[in-house]
Motif scaffolding. Structure first.
Motif: not given
Length: 413
Positions: A354-363
């Protein structure tokens, strides 16, 4: 004779409560003292960002490993000894961290601490499931309130201890870890003195693991817990960053909003437990996680004037974890240790993703609007934080599916 038994029961129950409540305080401390220490650790060992990330990833792996074997250990040696080993490993890790003067030895010591953390989370959940047979939702939420309370004060205590000088010796981060983790000896005292139920349960009376994993309700609880905990943990990592970069808040004011979130969060666990018992665990999950998701989207869409809704979301998301633990205790009374281990382990994996997904969405969103533009940064952060709110709504939706599934079978809790 009956009066003596009643006194003995009250004394033993008091010792059980002391073990669980103090245990959650220690758990919250051990998980949340790293914030102020990490920069100093990085400087002392001259670590680059990759080495630091590797250290934290290995610790997360140790946590998951511990979660996976604690139920089996509990069956072999009992919950009392499993709890003592969890506390003891954290105590030993504090001593080893204190004497570590090279990166390899420190990494191994830190890894041991997270093994203890993982064991402790499962052990405390199993203890609660076995002991809280009445007002389960209230008592589970009250137990986790102590975790929230210690999590709130742990960074402040850690910062203070690192600057404390004793006999002309400044504790710094090594001494801080030693002092804080040595507190693990306190809950060991009531644990040694008390008796815990459930260890005498025969294997043939336990729900087999194969039967558990075939139950759709357990997989829905995994989904609820995973999405709920992503919403919970991601706030600590992303809220201050969002407020500083989106609205230009200074660090002190942004941190104050995070503290307000934890204030609402802790208060919810303290006061909403009886509500979950009264209206039912399933309905509580639907309403509270839905409330958290709605508050998050109001805060994002309405902009800076509605920032308080970021904090109000803590009211809804706080009871999810303890309520799911209470749910498991009621639904699987003879298999709670295995069910808790399975759900928490799967939750840990989901939280990392989930935390990786948040970072990926922002980028991704930043790239769409322009990486170097202010609007690109704003839209990226809004999208990333929107995923946190979406996780809370998915948690509520999974609760609706579970409600429908259990209602058909007349098994609502």
């Amino acid at each position: 004779m009956s009066e003596q038994r009643a006194k003995g029961f009250k004394k033993n129950y008091g010792l059980q409560l002391a073990t669980i409540f103090i245990g959650f305080i220690i758990f919250g401390i051990s998980e949340n003292i790293k914030g102020p220490a990490i920069p100093r650790i990085q400087m002392d060992f001259n670590l680059d960002e990759i080495q630091l990330g590797t250290l934290l990833s290995l610790n997360a792996l140790g946590y998951l490993i511990a979660c996976s074997f604690t139920a089996l250990l509990t069956r072999k040696i009992g919950i009392k000894w499993s709890s003592l080993i969890a506390f003891g490993s954290m105590l030993i890790s504090g001593i080893l961290i204190f004497v570590s003067h090279n990166y390899t030895f420190f990494s191994a010591s830190y890894f041991l601490m997270y093994i203890g953390n993982g064991m402790l989370e499962i052990a405390l959940a199993i203890l609660g499931a076995r002991i809280f047979v009445r007002n389960t939702g209230t008592m589970m939420n009250l137990s986790h309130f102590f975790y929230g309370l210690s999590s709130t004060v742990a960074p402040l205590l850690a910062s203070g201890l690192m600057t404390l000088t004793v006999f002309e010796y400044t504790l710094d981060w090594r001494g801080m870890y030693l002092v804080m983790l040595c507190l693990s000896v306190i809950p060991m005292i009531p644990a040694v003195m008390s008796r815990f139920p459930g260890d005498d349960l025969l294997d043939e009376d336990r729900i087999p693991f194969k039967v558990l994993v075939r139950d759709p309700a357990l997989w829905l609880l995994v989904a609820i817990l995973s999405f709920g905990v992503v919403s919970e943990l991601a706030v600590g990592g992303w809220l201050v960053n969002f407020l500083e970069k989106s609205y230009g808040w200074n660090t002190t004011v942004a941190a104050g909003m995070l503290s307000t979130f934890f204030l609402f969060f802790s208060g919810a666990r303290l006061f909403l437990g009886p509500v979950t018992d009264k209206i039912g665990f399933n309905l509580s999950i639907i309403l509270l996680s839905g409330f958290a998701g709605i508050c998050t989207f109001i805060a994002i869409l309405a902009g800076e004037p509605a920032a308080i809704f970021f904090a109000l979301a803590g009211i809804g998301i706080a009871p999810i974890y303890p309520t799911v633990m209470a749910f498991i205790a009621k639904r699987y009374p003879t298999g709670s240790d295995t069910a808790i281990t399975f759900t928490v382990t799967m939750m840990g994996i989901g939280s990392v993703i989930g935390n990786y997904i948040i970072g990926a969405i922002i980028n991704v969103v930043k790239n769409i609007y322009g990486t170097t533009t202010e609007i690109g940064l704003l839209r990226g952060l809004q999208a990333g934080y929107g995923f946190i709110g979406l996780c809370a709504l998915i948690c509520s939706f999974a609760g609706m599916i579970l409600y429908k599934y259990l209602k058909k079978r007349n098994e609502l809790i």
